[in-house]
Design a protein around this motif. Structure first.
Motif, PDB file in Angstrom:
ATOM      1  N   GLY A 109       0.807  -1.208   0.000  1.00  0.00           N
ATOM      2  CA  GLY A 109       0.000   0.000   0.000  1.00  0.00           C
ATOM      3  C   GLY A 109       0.839   1.257   0.000  1.00  0.00           C
ATOM      4  N   ASP A 110       2.153   1.123   0.261  1.00  0.00           N
ATOM      5  CA  ASP A 110       3.054   2.262   0.148  1.00  0.00           C
ATOM      6  C   ASP A 110       3.316   2.539  -1.326  1.00  0.00           C
ATOM      7  N   GLU A 111       3.393   3.828  -1.678  1.00  0.00           N
ATOM      8  CA  GLU A 111       3.607   4.206  -3.069  1.00  0.00           C
ATOM      9  C   GLU A 111       5.094   4.332  -3.342  1.00  0.00           C
ATOM     10  N   GLY A 112       5.547   3.596  -4.339  1.00  0.00           N
ATOM     11  CA  GLY A 112       6.950   3.654  -4.709  1.00  0.00           C
ATOM     12  C   GLY A 112       7.331   2.434  -5.512  1.00  0.00           C
ATOM     13  N   LEU A 113       8.608   2.239  -5.728  1.00  0.00           N
ATOM     14  CA  LEU A 113       9.106   1.086  -6.462  1.00  0.00           C
ATOM     15  C   LEU A 113      10.044   0.317  -5.560  1.00  0.00           C
TER      16      LEU A 113
ATOM     17  N   TRP B  44      -7.603   2.576  20.767  1.00  0.00           N
ATOM     18  CA  TRP B  44      -6.613   1.505  20.654  1.00  0.00           C
ATOM     19  C   TRP B  44      -5.195   2.076  20.702  1.00  0.00           C
ATOM     20  N   GLY B  45      -5.033   3.152  21.459  1.00  0.00           N
ATOM     21  CA  GLY B  45      -3.724   3.772  21.560  1.00  0.00           C
ATOM     22  C   GLY B  45      -3.598   4.960  20.631  1.00  0.00           C
ATOM     23  N   ASP B  46      -2.369   5.365  20.385  1.00  0.00           N
ATOM     24  CA  ASP B  46      -2.110   6.519  19.530  1.00  0.00           C
ATOM     25  C   ASP B  46      -2.617   6.228  18.114  1.00  0.00           C
ATOM     26  N   PRO B  47      -3.551   7.031  17.595  1.00  0.00           N
ATOM     27  CA  PRO B  47      -4.128   6.746  16.282  1.00  0.00           C
ATOM     28  C   PRO B  47      -3.353   7.373  15.126  1.00  0.00           C
ATOM     29  N   THR B  48      -2.147   7.847  15.392  1.00  0.00           N
ATOM     30  CA  THR B  48      -1.350   8.465  14.338  1.00  0.00           C
ATOM     31  C   THR B  48      -0.120   7.608  14.060  1.00  0.00           C
ATOM     32  N   GLN B  49       0.421   7.768  12.850  1.00  0.00           N
ATOM     33  CA  GLN B  49       1.546   6.937  12.463  1.00  0.00           C
ATOM     34  C   GLN B  49       2.394   7.653  11.426  1.00  0.00           C
ATOM     35  N   LEU B  50       3.686   7.483  11.505  1.00  0.00           N
ATOM     36  CA  LEU B  50       4.621   7.967  10.502  1.00  0.00           C
ATOM     37  C   LEU B  50       5.447   6.804   9.971  1.00  0.00           C
ATOM     38  N   LYS B  51       5.620   6.777   8.653  1.00  0.00           N
ATOM     39  CA  LYS B  51       6.528   5.829   8.030  1.00  0.00           C
ATOM     40  C   LYS B  51       7.519   6.639   7.209  1.00  0.00           C
ATOM     41  N   VAL B  52       8.810   6.430   7.441  1.00  0.00           N
ATOM     42  CA  VAL B  52       9.843   7.251   6.818  1.00  0.00           C
ATOM     43  C   VAL B  52      10.899   6.350   6.183  1.00  0.00           C
ATOM     44  N   SER B  53      11.274   6.677   4.958  1.00  0.00           N
ATOM     45  CA  SER B  53      12.414   6.052   4.306  1.00  0.00           C
ATOM     46  C   SER B  53      13.069   7.102   3.423  1.00  0.00           C
TER      47      SER B  53
ATOM     48  N   ALA C 288      20.732   7.311   3.022  1.00  0.00           N
ATOM     49  CA  ALA C 288      20.767   8.737   3.350  1.00  0.00           C
ATOM     50  C   ALA C 288      20.394   8.992   4.806  1.00  0.00           C
ATOM     51  N   LEU C 289      19.604   8.096   5.402  1.00  0.00           N
ATOM     52  CA  LEU C 289      19.226   8.218   6.806  1.00  0.00           C
ATOM     53  C   LEU C 289      19.960   7.169   7.630  1.00  0.00           C
ATOM     54  N   VAL C 290      20.550   7.601   8.721  1.00  0.00           N
ATOM     55  CA  VAL C 290      21.188   6.656   9.637  1.00  0.00           C
ATOM     56  C   VAL C 290      20.351   6.472  10.897  1.00  0.00           C
ATOM     57  N   ALA C 291      19.309   7.276  11.063  1.00  0.00           N
ATOM     58  CA  ALA C 291      18.401   7.121  12.205  1.00  0.00           C
ATOM     59  C   ALA C 291      17.075   7.783  11.855  1.00  0.00           C
ATOM     60  N   GLY C 292      15.991   7.222  12.415  1.00  0.00           N
ATOM     61  CA  GLY C 292      14.674   7.820  12.253  1.00  0.00           C
ATOM     62  C   GLY C 292      13.835   7.211  11.165  1.00  0.00           C
ATOM     63  N   ASP C 293      14.383   6.261  10.397  1.00  0.00           N
ATOM     64  CA  ASP C 293      13.556   5.640   9.368  1.00  0.00           C
ATOM     65  C   ASP C 293      12.709   4.534  10.007  1.00  0.00           C
ATOM     66  N   GLY C 294      11.774   3.997   9.219  1.00  0.00           N
ATOM     67  CA  GLY C 294      10.890   2.948   9.723  1.00  0.00           C
ATOM     68  C   GLY C 294       9.510   3.472  10.052  1.00  0.00           C
ATOM     69  N   THR C 295       8.692   2.602  10.647  1.00  0.00           N
ATOM     70  CA  THR C 295       7.295   2.903  10.955  1.00  0.00           C
ATOM     71  C   THR C 295       7.083   2.910  12.459  1.00  0.00           C
ATOM     72  N   ALA C 296       6.426   3.953  12.959  1.00  0.00           N
ATOM     73  CA  ALA C 296       6.135   4.047  14.387  1.00  0.00           C
ATOM     74  C   ALA C 296       4.963   5.002  14.588  1.00  0.00           C
ATOM     75  N   ARG C 297       4.357   4.898  15.751  1.00  0.00           N
ATOM     76  CA  ARG C 297       3.230   5.774  16.071  1.00  0.00           C
ATOM     77  C   ARG C 297       3.723   7.190  16.349  1.00  0.00           C
ATOM     78  N   GLY C 298       2.789   8.143  16.188  1.00  0.00           N
ATOM     79  CA  GLY C 298       3.115   9.537  16.432  1.00  0.00           C
ATOM     80  C   GLY C 298       3.386  10.280  15.139  1.00  0.00           C
ATOM     81  N   LEU C 299       3.252  11.604  15.183  1.00  0.00           N
ATOM     82  CA  LEU C 299       3.450  12.450  14.013  1.00  0.00           C
ATOM     83  C   LEU C 299       4.679  13.336  14.140  1.00  0.00           C
ATOM     84  N   THR C 300       5.578  12.978  15.045  1.00  0.00           N
ATOM     85  CA  THR C 300       6.865  13.672  15.143  1.00  0.00           C
ATOM     86  C   THR C 300       7.963  12.621  15.138  1.00  0.00           C
ATOM     87  N   ARG C 301       9.119  12.992  14.599  1.00  0.00           N
ATOM     88  CA  ARG C 301      10.213  12.035  14.508  1.00  0.00           C
ATOM     89  C   ARG C 301      11.524  12.818  14.397  1.00  0.00           C
ATOM     90  N   THR C 302      12.557  12.339  15.046  1.00  0.00           N
ATOM     91  CA  THR C 302      13.896  12.894  14.871  1.00  0.00           C
ATOM     92  C   THR C 302      14.640  12.035  13.856  1.00  0.00           C
TER      93      THR C 302
END
Length: 629
Positions: A344-348, A536-545, A551-565
């Motif tokens: 369901g993620d858009e990309g190749l 059912w807990g935090d209803p927000t989610q961020l997925k980053v790649s 290019a990213l050494v930290a902060g990638d992946g999927t986790a709840r919340g709408l803020t990320r370092t």
């Protein structure tokens, strides 16, 4: 509330749907204005066009939608191509042609689609990304009407829309074609919302199926209604008598699959409940939002099915589910629907079925070995799905294409070749693959034996489908030439052309970011009358790649919340951040609680943010999922 921000002027090359008038913000003063930043390649943008139609009708005397067309692909900057798209999608509001992205940049748009709401005094009151915002817009517009009617700043009356002349002919923006057992052809007459059966000469109309009026209705040939139908599949002979219908049609804007009996012309719905996407309401049921409801296929929500083909290996129909960037399977004997491939993620992204990414898959064809070729339009890629002996997906791989931002018109070795928003695919007798390379106006050929890409023909008007005509002595292709409103035969040349007009990348301003740590924030404010669904807990989610992946050494992946370092790798100078944000909200009661059977909504947006590293830049990045000013 923040300090009100005055809207920037609307700048571009030209206006459409205004009768030749040039609009500016002064001409729109006194109206509530929704700026819809879109591109005609984008399935999510097409969803928003349909979401806005009821709102535009309800508030026709106070609301003006302005489509700001900000192209992604080179072809979309062609003014004739844009005019055709405005006609094809029956857009009934003014459209600003913004090929230089001037207005896009002025409003800091970062994704297609983006909606910006202006109040009658010309101030920005909301900035929304993605689709699914219409209910929140309804409440916001109602509030603005009440506020500005009381202030005397709301002006009722007709808006500036002036309709364009409609093209005449048997076909109007046809989408897909399939050969029928008796030698005739069935065409999805997408712009007329019907099917047309053509004789073998591809010109004589034998008959039509569907009333020709946009909508949804099952029933007899002349009473049935479609909404921008696309792909058509002929079922195997043994299933036709068993099921009572011969064809399966991807009824794209109705988000349904339809069964058609060729003898009577009658139409029935065989899958889909008309709800746009699978993710709506999932959190309220406490289930995985990507899961498919088991049971009656008529209770399942689909999302813009664009093509369909019978797979002998899977022993089921394969569906290009463009709206969720996935492939589905459907067994018409049992009604079983399943996600065949794609997260369901858009990309190749290639690999296993449950880890692969697609980008608006729009064309399907079965190869001799049972694999399925996929025209993956938004990544300008030719993909291949391989099956195991028991019909499961073994792997997804890419023959041509690099990703969402790379395209062009280049033949040669597949790793260097480029397509531009391809929509159709068919397999030739020698095992090579012909591709309807839509935005290049060409039919291209990929040879798996040599890994080479070549050009079979060019100079076509947005070819959206291609089919091998097996009735001829020599290989001949049947091509749907969408913007010429016709279906034509094209001989397969003995010697293909080699074209090199270069590779390209999507031209958008890169966002400057500081090296090292980057604080990512996605703003979301639930619409009036809704609240975040925290049951059912935090209803927000961020997925980053990122591209490149390192290019990213930290902060990638999927986790709840709408803020990320995030932390950028040392030495990285530029790249692309791929960000998906989700937030779930439900209709609340007056006391703020969510009733047991409340209607719930999932807000989601995918961003591709091109960035450049600049030591003087901010170390923060803020995106708007649903921001209110």
């Amino acid at each position: 509330m923040t300090t009100p921000v005055r809207a920037s002027e609307l700048e571009g090359r030209a206006w459409l749907n205004t009768g030749g008038e040039q609009l500016d913000l002064n001409a729109l003063r006194g109206k509530i204005v929704v700026l819809d930043f879109w591109s005609f390649c984008c399935i999510n943008c097409l969803h928003v066009l349909d979401e806005l139609r009821p709102l535009e009708e309800q508030y026709s005397d106070v609301l003006v939608t302005v489509g700001v067309h900000s192209p992604k692909f080179e072809h979309e900057a062609d003014p004739d191509a844009l005019a055709a798209a405005v006609d094809r999608y029956e857009i009934t509001h003014p459209v600003l042609d913004d090929p230089g992205l001037k207005t896009w940049d002025a409003y800091t748009a970062r994704a297609w689609p983006t909606l910006v709401v202006l109040d009658p005094e010309g101030y920005i009151v909301a900035h929304l990304s993605g689709e699914g915002h219409v209910q929140g817009l309804e409440s916001l517009v109602a509030e603005l009407v009440a506020e500005h009617e009381a202030k005397g700043t709301l002006h009722r009356g007709d808006g500036p829309y002036v309709p364009r002349p409609r093209p005449e002919g048997d076909l109007r923006f046809p989408g897909k074609v399939v050969a029928l057992p008796d030698g005739s052809f069935m065409v999805s007459d997408t712009g007329h919302h019907r099917l047309v059966q053509l004789e073998a000469d591809l010109a004589t109309v034998r008959g039509t199926i569907g009333s020709g009026t946009r909508g949804w209705a099952d029933g007899p040939r002349d009473a049935a209604r479609f909404n921008e139908p696309q792909g058509i599949a002929v079922l195997p002979q043994q299933l036709r008598s068993q099921l009572g219908y011969d064809l399966v049609v991807a009824d794209t804007v109705n988000h349904r699959l339809r069964g058609v009996d060729l003898g009577s012309g009658s139409v029935r719905t065989i899958a889909g409940n008309g709800v746009q996407r699978l993710l709506d309401d999932a959190r309220a049921r406490g289930v995985d939002p990507n899961a498919i409801t088991e049971g009656d296929p008529l209770s399942v929500a689909l999302s813009s099915p664009w093509d369909v083909v019978w797979s002998q290996t899977a022993d089921a129909l394969v569906i290009a589910m463009a709206g969720t960037h996935q492939l589905f399977s459907f067994d018409p004997r049992t009604g079983a629907l399943a996600v065949l491939a794609g997260t369901g993620d858009e990309g190749l992204r290639d690999g296993a079925a449950d880890g692969s990414w697609f980008a608006q898959p729009s064309g399907l064809a079965q190869a001799e070995d049972g694999s399925v070729w996929v025209a993956d339009s938004e990544s300008s890629a030719l993909r291949r799905v391989r099956f195991t002996d028991d019909g499961a997906v073994a792997a997804v791989d890419s023959a041509v294409g690099l990703g969402l931002f790379d395209f062009g018109f280049r033949d040669g070795p597949a790793e260097q070749a480029r397509l531009q928003h391809c929509l159709g695919v068919t397999v030739l007798p020698d095992g090579s693959v012909a591709v309807a390379d839509t935005y290049n106006g060409a039919v291209r050929r990929f040879d798996p034996a040599t890994g080479e890409v070549s050009t079979l023909t060019r100079g076509l008007a947005e070819p959206s489908d291609v089919l091998l005509d097996t009735s001829q002595d020599e290989p001949v292709l049947v091509v749907v030439e969408t913007n010429a409103h016709r279906v034509v035969r094209v001989a397969v040349p003995k010697q293909a052309q080699t074209v090199d007009e270069g590779a390209a990348q999507m031209q958008r301003k890169r966002t400057p970011v500081a090296p090292g740590e980057l604080e990512l924030t996605v703003r979301f404010a639930a619409p009036s009358g809704q609240k975040l669904d925290t049951r059912w807990g935090d209803p927000t989610q961020l997925k980053v790649s990122s591209s490149p992946e390192d290019a990213l050494v930290a902060g990638d992946g999927t986790a709840r919340g709408l803020t990320r370092t995030l932390r950028l790798a040392d030495g990285v100078t530029e790249g692309v951040l791929h960000i998906t944000a989700r937030a779930a909200a439900c209709d609340g009661s007056p006391d703020g609680e969510i009733p047991e059977h409340a209607a719930c909504h999932l807000y989601q947006q995918d961003w591709g943010i091109p960035f450049t590293v600049d030591p003087a830049a901010d170390s923060s990045l803020t995106l708007e999922l649903r921001g209110l000013d």
